[in-house]
Design a protein around this motif. Structure first.
Motif, PDB file in Angstrom:
ATOM      1  N   ALA A  60       0.819  -1.212   0.000  1.00 46.34           N
ATOM      2  CA  ALA A  60       0.000   0.000   0.000  1.00 46.34           C
ATOM      3  C   ALA A  60       0.851   1.259   0.000  1.00 46.34           C
ATOM      4  CB  ALA A  60      -0.938  -0.003   1.214  1.00 46.34           C
ATOM      5  N   THR A  64      -1.023   2.861  -5.332  1.00 47.70           N
ATOM      6  CA  THR A  64      -2.434   2.974  -4.953  1.00 47.70           C
ATOM      7  C   THR A  64      -3.247   1.903  -5.669  1.00 47.70           C
ATOM      8  OG1 THR A  64      -3.002   4.492  -6.758  1.00 47.70           O
ATOM      9  CG2 THR A  64      -2.163   5.475  -4.699  1.00 47.70           C
ATOM     10  N   ALA A  65      -4.431   1.633  -5.130  1.00 47.40           N
ATOM     11  CA  ALA A  65      -5.315   0.670  -5.776  1.00 47.40           C
ATOM     12  C   ALA A  65      -5.707   1.145  -7.168  1.00 47.40           C
ATOM     13  CB  ALA A  65      -6.555   0.443  -4.918  1.00 47.40           C
ATOM     14  N   LYS A  66      -5.889   2.464  -7.336  1.00 44.30           N
ATOM     15  CA  LYS A  66      -6.279   3.000  -8.636  1.00 44.30           C
ATOM     16  C   LYS A  66      -5.159   2.845  -9.652  1.00 44.30           C
ATOM     17  CE  LYS A  66      -8.028   7.170 -10.912  1.00 44.30           C
ATOM     18  NZ  LYS A  66      -8.453   8.591 -10.716  1.00 44.30           N
ATOM     19  N   ILE A  97      -7.078  -3.705  -0.274  1.00 46.06           N
ATOM     20  CA  ILE A  97      -7.709  -2.412  -0.533  1.00 46.06           C
ATOM     21  C   ILE A  97      -7.822  -1.690   0.807  1.00 46.06           C
ATOM     22  CG2 ILE A  97     -10.034  -3.423  -0.463  1.00 46.06           C
ATOM     23  CD1 ILE A  97     -10.811  -1.286  -2.577  1.00 46.06           C
ATOM     24  N   GLU A 101     -10.303   3.607  -0.474  1.00 40.93           N
ATOM     25  CA  GLU A 101      -9.846   3.307  -1.834  1.00 40.93           C
ATOM     26  C   GLU A 101     -10.949   2.641  -2.664  1.00 40.93           C
ATOM     27  OE1 GLU A 101      -5.070   2.719  -1.864  1.00 40.93           O
ATOM     28  OE2 GLU A 101      -6.257   0.948  -1.354  1.00 40.93           O
TER      29      GLU A 101
END
Length: 347
Positions: A60, A64-66, A97, A101
Motif C-alpha cells: 500500500a 495505490t489501488a487505482k 484495498i 480506496e
C-alpha cells in the motif's frame, strides 16, 4: 548417472533433417505426452498468512489501488516460476484495498472468486449490485461481468483472489475492458441476487446472463451454519469428512464453469484415509488446527494458511480441533470434459 538412452546416429541425423520442416518424432516423447498416470510440475507449497501479511500491507506504500488497478501479490507455485500460476489451470493472489480506496470498474473473460481473509465492511459490486464483504465470505465476479471494489470501512481488507487465468491463457481467449467510471451506480439493493436465486428456486422465465451462478455472494455465516446442521445427521466420509460444494442454482453445477468451490469440515480428532484426485486444489484454513500430509510433505495447519494439493497427490488430514477448510479447484471443468478421476484408500 543419466538413464536416458543414447539416440543412434542414423535417427539423430533423421531428426536433424526433419526439424527445419517443423516436424518431430512422436516415438521419442510419447511416454511423456500420454503418461500412465498424471504427472505434474506443480509443487506442494504453503503460505503462512502471518509470514506474508506484512508484505501485503507494505504494498500500500508503493502503489495505490487505482494506479495498480488491482493491488495484488501473486501466490506463485515454485514449480511454475514466472507463469503467475498457482496450479497449471488456476491463479491465486492476495489483494489489498485500504480505507477510502476504490479498485476501479472493469470486466474480463476470466472468472474470479474472492475469499475474504481479513477485514469487514468493504464491498464488491457486480453488474450494479453490491455485496458487503465480511471475513470468510465467498464472492464471485463471473466472466465478462462488470465489477469494482471499494473500502468504506476504517480498516484494511484482504482477500484471496482465485482466477482461471492460466486456463484462459492456454486457450488464447483473453479479453478485458475498462469501465467509463471508477465505480458502478447501484442498480439493485445489496442481497438482491440471493433473494431471487438463493432458495433453490428460479424466477419463471429466467435466462442466465452467464454460465456462472446468478448468486455471487455466499456469506460465511450461512455456509458455516449449513455445516453445523449436517454435523449430527450425516455419516462422515472417511476420505473427506464433510465436504459441501457451492453450486450454481440455475443448473446444479459448479459456481463457475472453470472453477469449483467447496467447504470442508473435519471434527476434532478425525483422521481421513488417504485420497487423491486429478483436480489441483488451493486450500485455505478457515477454522481450527491440524495437519495435512501431501505425498511425503507434512504441514501443520492454522487459520489463514493457504496451501496447494497438486493433481494426483495422495493427501490425508488430521484435525486437532474442528477444522474448516475452503477449497477451490478445476474439478468442475474436468468433470465437464469427462477426465476427472479419484482414488480412495480404505479407512
Amino acid at each position: 548417472m543419466s538413464t536416458e538412452k543414447a539416440i543412434p546416429d542414423d535417427r539423430k541425423a533423421f531428426y536433424d533433417e526433419i526439424r527445419p520442416h517443423n516436424m518431430a518424432p512422436l516415438w521419442e516423447v510419447l511416454h511423456a505426452l500420454v503418461a500412465k498416470e498424471p504427472v505434474s510440475p506443480v509443487q506442494t507449497v504453503r503460505w503462512r498468512y502471518d509470514d506474508v501479511r506484512s508484505y501485503v500491507m507494505a504494498s500500500a506504500d508503493l502503489i495505490t489501488a487505482k494506479e495498480a488497478e488491482r493491488r495484488v501479490l501473486i501466490l506463485e507455485n515454485p514449480g511454475l516460476p514466472g507463469q503467475s500460476a498457482v496450479t497449471q489451470s488456476l491463479y491465486a493472489g492476495l489483494q489489498l484495498i485500504m480505507p477510502g480506496e476504490i479498485a476501479p470498474c472493469h470486466r474480463h473473460t476470466q472468472c474470479a472468486l474472492r475469499f475474504v481473509m481479513e477485514g469487514d465492511g468493504a464491498y464488491t459490486a457486480v453488474d450494479g449490485e453490491r455485496a458487503i464483504m465480511k471475513e470468510w465470505d465467498l464472492i464471485l465476479t463471473p466472466s465478462w461481468q462488470w465489477h469494482d471494489h471499494g473500502n468504506e470501512s476504517d480498516g484494511p481488507m484482504v482477500w484471496l483472489d482465485g482466477l482461471d487465468i492460466p486456463t484462459i491463457r492456454f486457450f488464447d481467449a483473453s479479453f478485458a475492458q475498462q469501465g467509463n467510471d471508477e465505480y458502478q451506480l447501484d442498480r439493485r439493493p445489496p442481497g438482491d441476487s440471493r433473494k431471487r436465486f438463493g432458495s433453490n428456486m428460479l424466477p419463471v422465465g429466467f435466462e442466465a446472463p452467464s454460465k456462472s451462478s446468478p448468486v455471487f455472494h455466499y456469506p460465511y455465516a450461512e455456509y458455516r451454519e449449513a455445516l453445523e446442521q449436517m454435523r449430527g445427521g450425516t455419516e462422515w466420509d472417511p476420505n473427506l469428512g464433510l465436504k459441501l460444494q457451492f453450486i450454481n442454482p440455475a443448473d446444479g453445477g459448479p459456481v463457475m464453469p472453470t472453477i469449483a468451490a467447496f467447504v470442508q469440515m473435519l471434527p476434532k480428532g478425525f483422521k481421513t484415509a488417504g485420497y487423491k484426485a486429478t483436480d489441483s486444489m488451493v486450500v485455505t484454513v478457515v477454522e481450527g488446527t491440524g495437519k495435512v500430509a501431501i505425498g511425503d510433505v507434512t504441514y501443520d495447519l492454522k487459520p489463514r494458511d493457504i496451501f496447494v494439493i497438486p493433481s494426483w497427490h495422495r493427501h490425508a488430514f488430521e484435525a486437532q480441533d474442528d477444522l474448516v477448510l475452503f477449497v477451490y479447484s478445476d474439478k468442475g471443468m474436468q468433470e465437464k470434459l469427462g477426465i476427472w478421476n479419484e482414488q480412495r484408500d480404505s479407512a
